[in-house]
Design an enzyme around this catalytic site. Structure first.
Site, PDB file in Angstrom:
ATOM      1  N   ASP A  38     -13.929   5.136  22.341  1.00 44.14           N
ATOM      2  CA  ASP A  38     -15.380   5.183  22.489  1.00 44.14           C
ATOM      3  C   ASP A  38     -15.809   6.410  23.291  1.00 44.14           C
ATOM      4  OD1 ASP A  38     -17.941   4.267  22.138  1.00 44.14           O
ATOM      5  OD2 ASP A  38     -17.856   2.783  23.733  1.00 44.14           O
ATOM      6  N   ASN A  86     -20.304   0.222  11.741  1.00 42.17           N
ATOM      7  CA  ASN A  86     -20.616   1.652  11.838  1.00 42.17           C
ATOM      8  C   ASN A  86     -21.358   2.199  10.625  1.00 42.17           C
ATOM      9  OD1 ASN A  86     -17.603   2.564  13.705  1.00 42.17           O
ATOM     10  ND2 ASN A  86     -19.661   2.036  14.427  1.00 42.17           N
TER      11      ASN A  86
END
Length: 262
Positions: A38, A86
């Site tokens: 991340d 996503n």
């Protein structure tokens, strides 16, 4: 307590990667490490760059982390590259990420093969483009006999989706008459997961400060240890991995029981 959860911070003194590599107790290393990579966008924003620059830098971090995993002789490394959620991102960013996956395979597969890495992919791969699916199949076949670290890339992956697919598979067998519902147990369920050929996750690493699983390997991490860092993924180094492994090696894992030494 907080140090156990979050690991060492950047301003703490630590041994070098080489020292950790030489001195860490290898009998207490995790078999399977999972990483939530991340912070690519935050890294780019912090440097006044477009988000795509962060994703490109993240690929470099992935390469050095895979090399470090091989140095430590880890059995398996699974990374969260693209989730089922996503797809909600801007089309331009999604297209860039898919192109980046393709370029990564094209550029790195030869080196991974030469370093004895076995690469695999988990997730709804049929949701990817035919061209990318072919690259994935080619990479799998090329490295299938390699005996080094099992490198697994989660693409179009979601832990909840994986569980649904596993249950649907079992339900179909029950419907066909080949499976008695009473014979469904934990072991059988796990045999229908994308990670059926991997050991349970021992250690989850998440970068960039967030403290959650984000729908990643929710079944496989039932007894995993967690190591969080504020470092954005593009800045993650082999030293960071070594610190996480060292921290893991010092933890008392009881799996719901008691430590016989205490």
């Amino acid at each position: 307590m907080w140090k156990k959860i979050f690991g060492n911070t950047k301003d703490e003194n630590s041994n070098t990667y080489t020292s950790l590599l030489e001195n860490i107790d290898r009998t207490r290393l995790p078999r399977h490490v999972a990483i939530i990579m991340d912070g690519n966008g935050r890294w780019a924003n912090g440097k006044g760059m477009v988000r795509s620059a962060g994703h490109t830098a993240g690929v470099k971090a992935l390469k050095r982390t895979l090399k470090a995993a091989s140095d430590f002789h880890l059995e398996a490394l699974t990374v969260y590259a693209f989730s089922t959620e996503n797809w909600k991102r801007p089309t331009a960013e999604v297209d860039f990420l898919m192109k980046l996956f393709s370029e990564y395979l094209e550029k790195e597969i030869e080196e991974m093969d030469s370093e004895n890495v076995r690469i695999d992919f988990i997730g709804r791969l049929d949701g990817l483009s035919p061209a990318l699916q072919k690259q994935i199949d080619d990479a799998r076949r090329r490295t299938v006999n390699n005996t080094g670290v099992k490198f697994n890339v989660a693409v179009n992956y979601g832990g909840q989706d994986e569980m649904v697919r596993a249950v649907q598979s079992l339900a179909q067998d029950v419907k066909d008459g080949s499976l008695d519902p009473e014979n469904i147990d934990s072991k059988l369920l796990e045999s229908r997961l994308d990670t059926k050929d991997l050991p349970p996750v021992d250690l989850v690493i998440r970068t960039s400060g967030d403290i959650r699983l984000s729908n990643f390997l929710i079944r496989q991490t039932a007894y995993a240890e967690f190591w969080f860092t504020d470092t954005n993924w593009p800045d993650f180094t082999k030293d960071d991995l070594a610190k996480a492994l060292l921290d893991f090696s010092q933890r008392d894992r009881r799996f719901g029981g008691l430590n016989k030494k205490k």
